[in-house]
Motif scaffolding. Structure first.
Motif, mmCIF file in Angstrom:
data_model
loop_
_atom_site.group_PDB
_atom_site.id
_atom_site.type_symbol
_atom_site.label_atom_id
_atom_site.label_comp_id
_atom_site.label_asym_id
_atom_site.label_seq_id
_atom_site.Cartn_x
_atom_site.Cartn_y
_atom_site.Cartn_z
ATOM 1 N N CYS A 191 -7.536 -0.706 -0.044
ATOM 2 C CA CYS A 191 -7.725 0.438 0.855
ATOM 3 C C CYS A 191 -9.090 1.085 0.688
ATOM 4 O O CYS A 191 -9.468 1.960 1.457
ATOM 5 N N LEU A 207 -9.390 -2.169 -4.968
ATOM 6 C CA LEU A 207 -8.351 -1.538 -4.150
ATOM 7 C C LEU A 207 -8.598 -1.922 -2.694
ATOM 8 O O LEU A 207 -9.663 -1.623 -2.147
ATOM 9 N N SER A 213 0.866 -1.188 0.000
ATOM 10 C CA SER A 213 0.000 0.000 0.000
ATOM 11 C C SER A 213 0.889 1.220 0.000
ATOM 12 O O SER A 213 2.085 1.141 0.300
ATOM 13 N N SER A 214 0.272 2.340 -0.338
ATOM 14 C CA SER A 214 1.050 3.576 -0.334
ATOM 15 C C SER A 214 0.156 4.722 0.118
ATOM 16 O O SER A 214 0.185 5.108 1.273
ATOM 17 N N CYS A 215 -0.706 5.240 -0.771
ATOM 18 C CA CYS A 215 -1.494 6.432 -0.422
ATOM 19 C C CYS A 215 -2.600 6.113 0.581
ATOM 20 O O CYS A 215 -2.995 6.947 1.364
ATOM 21 N N GLU A 216 -3.144 4.918 0.516
ATOM 22 C CA GLU A 216 -4.273 4.472 1.344
ATOM 23 C C GLU A 216 -5.482 5.390 1.174
ATOM 24 O O GLU A 216 -6.286 5.556 2.082
ATOM 25 N N ALA A 217 -5.595 5.970 0.009
ATOM 26 C CA ALA A 217 -6.701 6.898 -0.264
ATOM 27 C C ALA A 217 -7.293 6.675 -1.649
ATOM 28 O O ALA A 217 -7.966 7.547 -2.181
ATOM 29 N N GLY A 218 -7.020 5.540 -2.260
ATOM 30 C CA GLY A 218 -7.597 5.278 -3.570
ATOM 31 C C GLY A 218 -6.992 6.091 -4.692
ATOM 32 O O GLY A 218 -7.646 6.334 -5.707
ATOM 33 N N GLU A 219 -5.738 6.502 -4.514
ATOM 34 C CA GLU A 219 -5.124 7.381 -5.513
ATOM 35 C C GLU A 219 -4.008 6.726 -6.313
ATOM 36 O O GLU A 219 -3.646 7.218 -7.382
ATOM 37 N N CYS A 220 -3.417 5.663 -5.793
ATOM 38 C CA CYS A 220 -2.187 5.175 -6.444
ATOM 39 C C CYS A 220 -2.317 3.800 -7.091
ATOM 40 O O CYS A 220 -1.569 3.480 -8.007
ATOM 41 N N GLY A 221 -3.196 2.956 -6.600
ATOM 42 C CA GLY A 221 -3.360 1.629 -7.175
ATOM 43 C C GLY A 221 -2.405 0.583 -6.652
ATOM 44 O O GLY A 221 -2.407 -0.555 -7.128
ATOM 45 N N THR A 222 -1.602 0.929 -5.654
ATOM 46 C CA THR A 222 -0.614 -0.021 -5.134
ATOM 47 C C THR A 222 -1.262 -1.228 -4.473
ATOM 48 O O THR A 222 -0.692 -2.322 -4.466
ATOM 49 N N CYS A 223 -2.447 -1.046 -3.919
ATOM 50 C CA CYS A 223 -3.030 -2.072 -3.046
ATOM 51 C C CYS A 223 -4.017 -2.984 -3.774
ATOM 52 O O CYS A 223 -4.874 -3.591 -3.130
HETATM 53 S S1 FES Z 1 -2.837 2.320 -1.282
HETATM 54 FE FE1 FES Z 1 -3.065 3.726 -2.911
HETATM 55 S S2 FES Z 1 -4.894 3.104 -3.848
HETATM 56 FE FE2 FES Z 1 -4.766 1.836 -2.112
#
Ligand code: FES
Length: 179
Positions: free
Chosen positions: A76, A74, A34-44
Motif C-alpha cells: 500500500c 508494504l 490489506s487492512s489500513c492501506e495507510a502504512g500502519e498495520c503491515g498486513t500488505c
Molecule cells: S494495508 Fe496496512 S500497511 Fe498496508
C-alpha cells in the motif's frame, strides 16, 4: 507504463506511473491482503524480488527495519515507476495468534490492557507490532509496551482508531503477531 510480475503467476500486470502495488493489482482483480492501506498495520507486506519501488511514508511499527532489509515492502506504500517482480507473503510468513480479553482502555496514553487467555508472550515480544482484532473491538494496530505474566499492555496507533468502537472491558480479542 510499469509492469508488475508476481512470482508463480504467468501473467504480467500493468500499473500507472506512481500507482501503489496494492491498487495496481486490485485494478486487475488481484487482491493482496490489506487492512489500513495507510502504512500502519503491515498486513500488505510483499517481497520485492526484482526492480525498485518508491516508498511512501509508513510507520516503522508496520515494517520494521530488520524486515525491510530482507526486501519486504508494504504494497500500500510501494509505488511503481518501472518494472518490478514481487512475491506474495501472506500465508507464507508464520503468524502467532493469541487469545486475550480487554481489561481496561485508557484513552489518555491510548493504552489497552489485556489479559492473555491463550498463548504466551516472551520478553522479546515487547516493542513488536501487533494487530488486535475482536467482534466488538474491530481491528486495532498496536505496539506491545509491557508484558507481565498474562497481562499485556499495548499502545494503540492513531490510524487504528479511526473506524473502531472503543474497546470495552470483557471484549474478547485475538492478538496477531508475525511469527
Ligand atoms: S494495508 Fe496496512 S500497511 Fe498496508
Amino acid at each position: 507504463m510499469p509492469l508488475i510480475r508476481i512470482e508463480d503467476d504467468a501473467r504480467i500486470y500493468s500499473a500507472e506511473d506512481g500507482e501503489t502495488v496494492l491498487l495496481a493489482l486490485r485494478r486487475h482483480r488481484i487482491t493482496l491482503p490489506s487492512s489500513c492501506e495507510a502504512g500502519e498495520c503491515g498486513t500488505c507486506k510483499v517481497q520485492l524480488l526484482a526492480g525498485e519501488v518508491h516508498e511512501l511514508d509508513y510507520d516503522p511499527w508496520a515494517l520494521e527495519p530488520e524486515v525491510r532489509v530482507r526486501g519486504i515492502v508494504l504494497a500500500c506504500r510501494a509505488t511503481v515507476w518501472s518494472d518490478i517482480e514481487i512475491r506474495r507473503l501472506r500465508g507464507l510468513e508464520p503468524q502467532r495468534v493469541l487469545g486475550a480479553r480487554v481489561l481496561e482502555w485508557d484513552a489518555g496514553p491510548l493504552q489497552l490492557h489485556l489479559a492473555l487467555e491463550a498463548g504466551e508472550l516472551a520478553p522479546g515480544d515487547v516493542e513488536r507490532s501487533v494487530t488486535v482484532e475482536g467482534a466488538q473491538t474491530g481491528c486495532l494496530y498496536a505496539r506491545i509496551v509491557a508484558v507481565d505474566g498474562r497481562h499485556v499492555c499495548c499502545v494503540l496507533q492513531l490510524a487504528g482508531l479511526v473506524s473502531v468502537t472503543r474497546p470495552q472491558p470483557g471484549d474478547v480479542v485475538v492478538l496477531r503477531l508475525p511469527g
